[in-house]
Design an enzyme around this catalytic site. Structure first.
Site, short mmCIF file in Angstrom:
data_model
loop_
_atom_site.label_atom_id
_atom_site.label_comp_id
_atom_site.label_asym_id
_atom_site.label_seq_id
_atom_site.Cartn_x
_atom_site.Cartn_y
_atom_site.Cartn_z
N LYS A 136 7.59 11.82 -8.75
CA LYS A 136 8.34 12.73 -7.87
C LYS A 136 7.66 12.85 -6.50
O LYS A 136 8.29 12.70 -5.46
CB LYS A 136 8.47 14.13 -8.50
N ARG A 152 11.41 24.41 -12.84
CA ARG A 152 10.87 23.79 -14.04
C ARG A 152 11.28 24.54 -15.30
O ARG A 152 10.93 24.12 -16.39
CB ARG A 152 9.33 23.80 -13.96
N ARG A 189 -3.72 7.90 -11.83
CA ARG A 189 -3.47 8.62 -10.57
C ARG A 189 -4.79 9.06 -9.94
O ARG A 189 -5.69 9.56 -10.59
CB ARG A 189 -2.60 9.85 -10.84
N ARG A 210 -7.23 14.23 -10.83
CA ARG A 210 -6.88 15.63 -11.05
C ARG A 210 -7.37 16.06 -12.43
O ARG A 210 -7.20 15.33 -13.41
CB ARG A 210 -5.36 15.79 -10.99
N ARG A 220 1.08 18.85 -21.14
CA ARG A 220 2.04 18.93 -20.03
C ARG A 220 3.36 18.26 -20.38
O ARG A 220 4.43 18.72 -20.00
CB ARG A 220 1.43 18.30 -18.76
P1 ADP Z 1 4.66 13.30 -10.07
O1 ADP Z 1 4.71 13.92 -8.71
O2 ADP Z 1 6.03 13.15 -10.69
O3 ADP Z 1 3.71 13.99 -11.00
P2 ADP Z 1 3.29 11.09 -8.71
O4 ADP Z 1 4.20 10.80 -7.57
O5 ADP Z 1 2.03 11.80 -8.43
O6 ADP Z 1 4.11 11.81 -9.92
O7 ADP Z 1 3.00 9.68 -9.41
C1 ADP Z 1 2.15 9.59 -10.55
C2 ADP Z 1 1.27 8.33 -10.43
O8 ADP Z 1 2.10 7.17 -10.55
C3 ADP Z 1 0.55 8.19 -9.10
O9 ADP Z 1 -0.70 7.59 -9.35
C4 ADP Z 1 1.44 7.26 -8.27
O10 ADP Z 1 0.68 6.50 -7.35
C5 ADP Z 1 2.02 6.35 -9.37
N1 ADP Z 1 3.41 5.97 -9.13
C6 ADP Z 1 4.41 6.73 -8.61
N2 ADP Z 1 5.57 6.05 -8.60
C7 ADP Z 1 5.31 4.85 -9.13
C8 ADP Z 1 6.10 3.68 -9.40
N3 ADP Z 1 7.43 3.65 -9.15
N4 ADP Z 1 5.51 2.60 -9.95
C9 ADP Z 1 4.20 2.63 -10.24
N5 ADP Z 1 3.38 3.68 -10.02
C10 ADP Z 1 3.92 4.78 -9.47
P1 AMP Z 2 2.49 19.27 -10.59
O1 AMP Z 2 1.62 19.01 -9.41
O2 AMP Z 2 3.95 19.39 -10.26
O3 AMP Z 2 2.24 18.30 -11.72
O4 AMP Z 2 2.09 20.71 -11.14
C1 AMP Z 2 0.77 20.99 -11.59
C2 AMP Z 2 0.78 22.27 -12.42
O5 AMP Z 2 1.18 23.39 -11.61
C3 AMP Z 2 1.74 22.30 -13.61
O6 AMP Z 2 1.22 21.68 -14.78
C4 AMP Z 2 1.94 23.82 -13.80
O7 AMP Z 2 0.84 24.42 -14.45
C5 AMP Z 2 1.96 24.33 -12.36
N1 AMP Z 2 3.34 24.32 -11.80
C6 AMP Z 2 3.82 23.54 -10.80
N2 AMP Z 2 5.10 23.83 -10.56
C7 AMP Z 2 5.46 24.79 -11.44
C8 AMP Z 2 6.66 25.49 -11.72
N3 AMP Z 2 7.79 25.25 -11.04
N4 AMP Z 2 6.65 26.41 -12.71
C9 AMP Z 2 5.53 26.70 -13.39
N5 AMP Z 2 4.37 26.07 -13.20
C10 AMP Z 2 4.31 25.12 -12.23
#
Ligand code: ADP
Ligand code: AMP
Length: 226
Positions: A13, A87, A126, A159, A170
């Site tokens: 995302k 969420r 990541r 992270r 998660r």
């Molecule tokens: P989210 O915001 O949904 O938690 P991220 O955008 O942080 O996910 O992406 C999770 C991991 O996957 C990161 O390390 C990112 O660089 C990698 N990633 C994101 N999109 C893709 C894709 N389409 N193909 C391969 N790796 C990806």
């Molecule tokens: P994210 O960066 O989106 O993966 O979020 C990291 C963490 O933040 C999640 O695992 C939750 O603990 C908290 N968090 C982020 N967004 C929300 C939400 N909309 N509602 C509740 N917790 C959230």
């Protein structure tokens, strides 16, 4: 355009939002990023959120809803993309209430569908920049120099909530509390499913196709109103 990006943690995302922001001049409102900033600044909200985030649970709705209402309020209505919010069903209902009251409902919800094995690989690989929030992957989206942010040269970190045990929790939390939103937005007729298993460029193109069609469909309406 007001867009919500849905998807499991690690679905991509944030990665796609950063691309949309520059392509469509949108603001990027990521609840996870805002929470991490609050934590880094040592605010009350950051302290309250900490234990939930570190254990892979959701931060309580009331805290998140207040935080995101404030962020939305400070953003021009014309365009933003919500990443990680809503969420839960309660968050979605509150968001609808606020936006409908302001005459600016959500235009599209894009659900990034990714297989579990790919999610696990994306989360374990990541790496994030603690200074600017840029996100990389050790194989898929590598920085130019291993372990170093391209933008500001800061050492990249993993992270703490990308630890395997927390990731399991998660994903469970996602399935129980967030996945039902797919049906919620489907019923509203705003949901667009995107197969997001492919590389970031391919996923980006599919999302752009969806949004471009939406923009073209809206244009005649805008002209008729003038
Ligand atoms: P989210 O915001 O949904 O938690 P991220 O955008 O942080 O996910 O992406 C999770 C991991 O996957 C990161 O390390 C990112 O660089 C990698 N990633 C994101 N999109 C893709 C894709 N389409 N193909 C391969 N790796 C990806
Ligand atoms: P994210 O960066 O989106 O993966 O979020 C990291 C963490 O933040 C999640 O695992 C939750 O603990 C908290 N968090 C982020 N967004 C929300 C939400 N909309 N509602 C509740 N917790 C959230």
């Amino acid at each position: 355009m007001r867009i919500v990006l849905l998807g499991a943690p690690g679905a991509g995302k944030g990665t796609q939002c950063k691309r949309l922001v520059s392509q469509y001049s949108l603001a990027h409102l990521s609840s996870g990023d805002i929470l991490r900033q609050e934590r880094a600044q040592g605010t009350d909200l950051g302290r309250q959120a900490q234990s939930y985030m570190d254990s892979g649970a959701l931060v309580p709705d009331d805290l998140i809803i207040g935080m995101m209402k404030k962020a939305i309020d400070q953003t021009p209505k014309a365009g933003y993309v919500l990443d990680g919010f809503p969420r839960t069903l309660k968050q979605a209902l509150e968001l609808d209430k606020v936006l409908v009251a302001g005459g600016s409902p959500i235009d599209a919800v894009i659900n990034l569908e990714v297989d579990d094995a790919i999610i696990a690989d994306r989360m374990s690989g990541r790496r994030s920049c603690p200074a600017c929030g840029a996100v990389y992957h050790i194989r898929n989206l590598k920085p130019q120099k291993d372990g170093v942010c391209d933008k500001d040269g800061t050492a990249l970190i993993q992270r703490p909530d990308d630890d395997l045990e927390v990731v399991k929790k998660r994903l469970e939390t996602y399935r129980q509390q967030t996945q039902p939103l797919i049906g919620y937005y489907q019923k509203q007729g705003v949901l667009h499913e995107v197969d997001a298993n492919a590389g970031a460029d391919a996923v980006d193109s599919v999302i752009r196709e969806v949004l471009d069609k939406l923009i073209v469909r809206r244009r005649p309406v805008a002209r008729a109103r003038r």
